[in-house]
Enzyme design. Structure first.
Site, short mmCIF file in Angstrom:
data_model
loop_
_atom_site.label_atom_id
_atom_site.label_comp_id
_atom_site.label_asym_id
_atom_site.label_seq_id
_atom_site.Cartn_x
_atom_site.Cartn_y
_atom_site.Cartn_z
N HIS A 1 76.78 54.12 -27.24
CA HIS A 1 75.62 54.54 -28.24
C HIS A 1 74.40 55.96 -27.91
O HIS A 1 73.69 55.05 -26.85
CB HIS A 1 75.53 53.59 -29.17
CG HIS A 1 74.55 54.04 -30.57
ND1 HIS A 1 74.97 53.54 -31.59
CD2 HIS A 1 73.80 54.67 -30.29
CE1 HIS A 1 74.26 54.03 -32.99
NE2 HIS A 1 73.33 53.99 -31.73
N HIS B 1 72.17 60.06 -28.38
CA HIS B 1 71.97 61.37 -29.61
C HIS B 1 71.86 61.65 -28.80
O HIS B 1 71.07 61.87 -27.71
CB HIS B 1 70.63 60.03 -30.28
CG HIS B 1 71.33 58.96 -31.48
ND1 HIS B 1 72.08 58.79 -32.00
CD2 HIS B 1 70.69 57.47 -30.83
CE1 HIS B 1 71.96 57.41 -32.94
NE2 HIS B 1 70.87 57.25 -31.88
N ARG C 1 79.18 57.60 -39.59
CA ARG C 1 78.23 56.44 -39.66
C ARG C 1 77.26 56.63 -40.65
O ARG C 1 77.16 57.98 -41.35
CB ARG C 1 77.20 57.12 -38.57
CG ARG C 1 76.59 55.55 -37.95
CD ARG C 1 75.57 56.03 -37.17
NE ARG C 1 74.28 55.49 -36.79
CZ ARG C 1 72.99 55.18 -36.26
NH1 ARG C 1 72.12 56.18 -36.10
NH2 ARG C 1 72.49 54.33 -35.62
N ASP D 1 71.24 53.69 -26.88
CA ASP D 1 70.86 53.92 -27.73
C ASP D 1 69.94 55.38 -27.20
O ASP D 1 68.87 55.13 -27.85
CB ASP D 1 70.14 52.35 -28.00
CG ASP D 1 69.84 52.93 -29.56
OD1 ASP D 1 70.29 54.08 -30.22
OD2 ASP D 1 68.65 52.30 -29.99
#
Length: 332
Positions: free
Chosen positions: A69, A71, A162, A285
């Site tokens: 996970h 981004h 998602r 994250d």
């Protein structure tokens, strides 16, 4: 090979990125990542941005360990469809490679953030840069996507969709079941980011899906309630039914104890890990959007990995969570 363009929605018109350029990028990334190493360059000696601390994790991960996970934000190349007063700062693949030096992970799952709405071009570009041998992605879609577009996303490394119900952008909870039906035959899964209360409110939509279900950030179970919160029981029941996974990520979400121990939320992570290590995943994250917004202190990613290692003291469980589970779910 002929170009077969991948379409994605952007501000004002459809935007296109060709499959040829995606595959060329993937091959270039594979040349770098096939040996599981980040290329050593003089310019890469700086510390990773958006991460507290400077050293490597004490726990040395196994080969092919996955960060499930993270981004990428690259507004210079992929502008945000809907500008906001405080847009996320730029966080590129080059920046993330610096983080990999601290964690030692070599496989990556790039998740389209809510700021990009249903424009997945930045995520697809990141997968290509990292290389299809070691990168997968999670897209955000809505009912307007055609089956042809979904198949193109699959060939580009996308493995799920998602729903982020904590921020505006993307599809709402009412589309979970309809969109799950459309992606089931490709072996994709539904990933949700909801508060603990949101999970309870939408439990009917999350039960008996035709796909696997992945729950972000340990279900955002509040540290104050911990495993006594009814959402913890609800999530473990979903896990026990055999098609739900939990991401051991975002320990700083809902923590009152705070860094460095995050002891209240760490107890939730340890409980999930002990309950079903065969259904757990780990994620950094990065680049920590909530910390970038000033909502929580910037976490130390190496310390977060060491914290996970304490939740899973058995090497066989660590291997499951970091290597085997991602291989099964994302088809590395």
């Amino acid at each position: 090979m002929t170009d077969h363009p991948q379409e994605a929605k952007g501000p004002g018109k459809k935007q296109r990125i060709s499959r040829r350029s995606m595959l060329q990028g993937a091959l270039a990334g594979a040349a770098i990542t096939a040996i599981g190493a980040v290329p050593a360059q003089a310019s890469d000696q700086r510390e990773a941005p958006f991460s507290a601390g400077t050293g490597r994790a004490e726990y040395r991960v196994l080969g092919h360990a996955a960060d499930c996970h993270m981004h990428i934000y690259d507004p210079d190349r992929f502008p945000y469809p809907v500008p906001t007063a405080a847009p996320p700062p730029k966080a590129t693949v080059a920046d993330y490679r610096l983080l990999q030096r601290r964690t030692g992970t070599t496989r990556t799952v790039v998740v389209t953030p809510s700021n990009y709405s249903t424009d997945n071009r930045c995520t697809l570009d990141a997968i290509a840069q990292l290389g299809l041998c070691n990168a997968r992605g999670i897209a955000v879609i809505d009912e307007s996507f055609s089956q042809s577009q979904l198949r193109d996303l699959d060939q580009s490394g996308i493995r799920g969709i998602r729903f982020n119900l904590t921020r505006p952008g993307g599809a709402g909870a009412e589309l979970i079941r309809p969109l799950a039906s459309r992606i089931a035959d490709m072996g994709w899964h539904v990933q949700i980011h909801m508060t603990a209360e949101g999970i309870l409110e939408n439990l009917v939509s999350l039960t008996d899906l035709p796909t696997d279900l992945v729950i972000d950030h340990m279900g955002r179970i509040p540290g104050a309630a911990g495993t006594a919160h009814p959402a913890y029981t609800a999530v473990t029941r979903l896990v026990d039914e055999g098609n739900t996974w939990v991401k051991l990520s975002g320990v700083y979400h809902e923590s009152q104890a705070g860094p460095p121990s995050y002891s209240d939320r760490a107890a939730v992570g340890a409980a999930f890990t002990a309950h079903a290590p065969e259904r757990m995943l780990w994620g950094s994250d990065w680049p920590h959007p909530t910390a970038s917004r000033g909502e929580v202190p910037m976490p130390d990613d190496a310390a977060m990995l060491d914290l996970f290692a304490r939740w899973a003291p058995k090497q066989q469980d660590r291997r499951r969570i970091l290597v085997e589970n991602p291989e099964k779910l994302y088809r590395f």
